[in-house]
Design a protein around this motif. Structure first.
Motif, PDB file in Angstrom:
ATOM      1  N   ILE A   1      67.990 -23.450  -5.775  1.00 24.22           N
ATOM      2  CA  ILE A   1      68.211 -22.975  -7.153  1.00 24.22           C
ATOM      3  C   ILE A   1      66.876 -23.013  -7.890  1.00 24.22           C
ATOM      4  CG2 ILE A   1      69.576 -23.265  -9.275  1.00 24.22           C
ATOM      5  CD1 ILE A   1      71.332 -23.041  -6.767  1.00 24.22           C
ATOM      6  N   PHE A   2      66.516 -21.905  -8.491  1.00 26.52           N
ATOM      7  CA  PHE A   2      65.213 -21.789  -9.147  1.00 26.52           C
ATOM      8  C   PHE A   2      65.353 -21.626 -10.664  1.00 26.52           C
ATOM      9  CE2 PHE A   2      61.742 -19.055 -10.724  1.00 26.52           C
ATOM     10  CZ  PHE A   2      60.696 -19.936 -10.498  1.00 26.52           C
ATOM     11  N   SER A   3      64.497 -22.353 -11.403  1.00 21.66           N
ATOM     12  CA  SER A   3      64.456 -22.230 -12.869  1.00 21.66           C
ATOM     13  C   SER A   3      63.675 -21.002 -13.256  1.00 21.66           C
ATOM     14  CB  SER A   3      63.713 -23.421 -13.488  1.00 21.66           C
ATOM     15  OG  SER A   3      64.415 -24.594 -13.319  1.00 21.66           O
ATOM     16  N   SER A   4      64.389 -19.929 -13.590  1.00 18.87           N
ATOM     17  CA  SER A   4      63.693 -18.763 -14.102  1.00 18.87           C
ATOM     18  C   SER A   4      63.899 -18.711 -15.623  1.00 18.87           C
ATOM     19  CB  SER A   4      64.186 -17.497 -13.404  1.00 18.87           C
ATOM     20  OG  SER A   4      63.361 -16.415 -13.765  1.00 18.87           O
ATOM     21  N   SER A   5      63.568 -17.595 -16.197  1.00 18.37           N
ATOM     22  CA  SER A   5      63.528 -17.563 -17.660  1.00 18.37           C
ATOM     23  C   SER A   5      63.824 -16.156 -18.164  1.00 18.37           C
ATOM     24  CB  SER A   5      62.118 -17.972 -18.097  1.00 18.37           C
ATOM     25  OG  SER A   5      61.920 -17.685 -19.455  1.00 18.37           O
ATOM     26  N   ALA A   6      64.368 -16.089 -19.353  1.00 16.31           N
ATOM     27  CA  ALA A   6      64.589 -14.796 -20.007  1.00 16.31           C
ATOM     28  C   ALA A   6      63.269 -14.058 -20.205  1.00 16.31           C
ATOM     29  CB  ALA A   6      65.255 -15.013 -21.362  1.00 16.31           C
ATOM     30  N   THR A   7      62.183 -14.791 -20.126  1.00 15.39           N
ATOM     31  CA  THR A   7      60.865 -14.189 -20.305  1.00 15.39           C
ATOM     32  C   THR A   7      60.586 -13.104 -19.253  1.00 15.39           C
ATOM     33  OG1 THR A   7      58.588 -14.785 -20.815  1.00 15.39           O
ATOM     34  CG2 THR A   7      59.512 -15.842 -18.908  1.00 15.39           C
ATOM     35  N   VAL A   8      61.308 -13.127 -18.096  1.00 12.19           N
ATOM     36  CA  VAL A   8      61.085 -12.087 -17.065  1.00 12.19           C
ATOM     37  C   VAL A   8      61.511 -10.705 -17.560  1.00 12.19           C
ATOM     38  CG1 VAL A   8      61.272 -13.656 -15.075  1.00 12.19           C
ATOM     39  CG2 VAL A   8      63.316 -12.432 -15.877  1.00 12.19           C
ATOM     40  N   TYR A   9      62.333 -10.645 -18.607  1.00 18.60           N
ATOM     41  CA  TYR A   9      62.746  -9.343 -19.135  1.00 18.60           C
ATOM     42  C   TYR A   9      61.654  -8.719 -20.008  1.00 18.60           C
ATOM     43  CZ  TYR A   9      67.450 -10.483 -17.495  1.00 18.60           C
ATOM     44  OH  TYR A   9      68.532 -10.806 -16.708  1.00 18.60           O
ATOM     45  N   GLY A  10      60.660  -9.530 -20.384  1.00 14.76           N
ATOM     46  CA  GLY A  10      59.524  -9.028 -21.152  1.00 14.76           C
ATOM     47  C   GLY A  10      59.949  -8.193 -22.345  1.00 14.76           C
ATOM     48  N   ALA A  11      59.306  -7.029 -22.480  1.00 16.90           N
ATOM     49  CA  ALA A  11      59.532  -6.177 -23.645  1.00 16.90           C
ATOM     50  C   ALA A  11      60.918  -5.540 -23.654  1.00 16.90           C
ATOM     51  CB  ALA A  11      58.461  -5.092 -23.697  1.00 16.90           C
ATOM     52  N   MET A  12      61.636  -5.613 -22.524  1.00 14.43           N
ATOM     53  CA  MET A  12      62.993  -5.031 -22.493  1.00 14.43           C
ATOM     54  C   MET A  12      63.887  -5.700 -23.531  1.00 14.43           C
ATOM     55  SD  MET A  12      63.960  -4.918 -18.512  1.00 14.43           S
ATOM     56  CE  MET A  12      62.689  -4.964 -17.290  1.00 14.43           C
TER      57      MET A  12
END
Ligand code: NAD
Ligand code: WQD
Length: 400
Positions: free
Chosen positions: A156-167
């Motif tokens: 399980i990896f901690s990702s972030s809403a930040t991957v959506y960037g400008a979207m």
């Protein structure tokens, strides 16, 4: 079943004494999992471990259950010692391969891994990109190789809403298929037409480190059917355990909204600078999806179970799946401030100032996929987050 069998099995939690990690460890222990924590205390304190032990002992006393095992290793997860650690949680067993020949292999007592360890400051990532990529990306690659060697594939990896960037700024709830890493992930044509997928408008090395990490995980799963990988894209985790014994207490300087407000409430900062009051939102301040950290913690337990239940998608291909962990509803910065003022019974002095570079005006999750597939539902309100944070500040920071 994680805990049955001759030797006890563990969930390995890397970065498990940090803000989200410590709450997840507590939730795992409450659910009866044995936990092995790896943390170098770079952004946390060993007092967190004592508080986790206090809380779980209290919980088990009330329930009349036995206390699960808690192991702690103060270690940089990138160091060579990590190999020895994984070795010490492995048994060598004899198995028959496909041709009926006997051979020796590892059977790990680590049933799943939750990987929180990373650097997370947007500003620092711009001035020290290589340090960020080393910890958030290079470290991950080495870790995956080591886990694969020991046959540990539930990740399980901690990702972030930040991957959506400008979207995010499109003003619509973000769906997981707004960002795809592999062509075989199902595309909703309507969503794909509205938002191109790919690393669009990622504003800083931190955001890119999470994007690269996800892409590496997707490629890893695509190449080996053994892997079961979930990336959890957290939106804005806030609040803390209602006991007031666990909270957000980083060594690094506070830059996120709630930790900054906490400093105003505790008198270590005179006022809150509100970055931008000219966004096209209901009160002009930015909209975020604040989600209680205990809801986020529970999402990891759902994801571990989901991984364990997965069959390979098709021959030769493992599983990679991203899930948003957000409440699904938007709160403005001013509304967040008001909820904290109500909880604390004191006012928070404000200074309305210009937008922070790289910020978006709107960032809210669609939590539909996590609800449908993981059976995960956020339970706590923004008001509860505020109450729990204020309780923590009073108890832990000695606030009157
Ligand atoms: P945190 O800094 O409180 O926790 C991270 C923990 O990992 C710390 O205890 C730190 O000491 C440890 N750590 C870091 N590098 C390490 C290394 N090389 N070896 C061993 N331990 C190491 O951060 P957090 O807020 O709990 O975030 C956890 C994860 O979630 C991070 O990956 C972060 O990028 C991600 N995330 C956080 C948020 C948020 O708002 N807090 C939002 C989205 C994603
Ligand atoms: C929220 C809102 C600010 C501080 C960041 C990362 C993201 C994730 C969560 C890790 C914004 C405003 C803030 C202040 C303010 N982290 N604000 N005054 O920017 O949504 O997300 O943290 O993965 O990747 O980018 O969170 O809490 O910093 O800001 O007005 O002193 O509060 O401008 O609108 P953000 P945040």
């Amino acid at each position: 079943d994680w805990t049955d069998g001759a030797s006890p099995t563990f969930i390995l939690v890397i970065g498990g004494l940090g803000y989200i990690g410590s709450h997840t460890v507590l939730e795992l222990l409450r659910e009866g999992y044995n936990v092995c924590i790896v943390d170098n205390l770079g952004n946390s304190f060993d007092s967190v471990l004592i508080n986790i032990k206090t809380l779980i002992a209290r919980h088990c006393r009330e329930k009349g259950s036995s206390v699960p095992l808690i192991h702690f290793h103060r270690l940089d997860y990138r160091s060579r010692s990590m190999r020895f650690l994984l070795d010490s949680y492995s048994d060598v067993v004899r198995i028959k391969d496909a041709s009926g020949k006997q051979r020796l292999t590892y059977r790990s007592r680590i049933a799943g891994v939750i990987h929180f360890a990373a650097y997370k400051s947007v500003a620092e990532s711009i001035t020290e990109p290589l340090r960020y990529y080393q910890n958030n990306v290079c470290g991950l690659v080495t870790l995956l190789q080591r886990l694969n060697h020991y046959g540990i594939h539930n990740f399980i990896f901690s990702s972030s809403a930040t991957v959506y960037g400008a979207m995010a700024s499109a003003g619509l709830p973000l769906r997981e298929d707004n960002l795809l890493h592999q062509p075989e992930e199902i595309v909703d044509e309507e969503v794909a037409a509205r938002q191109p997928s790919g690393p669009m408008g990622l504003t800083c090395p931190y955001a890119r480190s999470k994007y690269f990490a996800e892409a590496i995980l997707a490629d890893t799963a695509a190449a080996n059917p053994a892997w079961r990988i979930v990336a959890l894209r957290y939106f804005n985790p806030v609040g803390c355990d209602p006991s007031g014994l666990l909270g957000e207490n980083p060594r690094a300087e506070a830059t996120n909204l709630y930790p900054v407000i906490a400093q105003v409430l505790t008198g270590t900062r005179p006022r809150l600078d509100v970055f931008g009051s000219d966004w096209s939102t209901r009160d002009g301040t930015a909209v975020r999806d604040f989600v209680h950290v205990l809801d986020v913690a529970r999402g990891h337990i759902s994801a571990l179970a989901w991984n364990a239940a997965q069959k390979p998608a098709k021959s030769g291909i493992g599983r990679f799946r991203a899930f948003n962990l957000g409440s699904g509803s938007g709160t403005t910065v001013l509304e967040a401030v008001q909820s904290l003022e109500a909880a604390a019974g004191r006012s928070i002095p404000l200074n309305l100032t210009g937008r922070r570079p790289g910020d978006v005006g709107f960032c809210v999750a669609s939590s539909e996929r996590a609800q449908k597939e993981l059976g995960w539902f956020p339970r706590e309100s923004v008001g509860q987050c505020a109450k729990d944070l204020w309780n923590y500040l009073q108890r832990e920071r000695g606030m009157a």
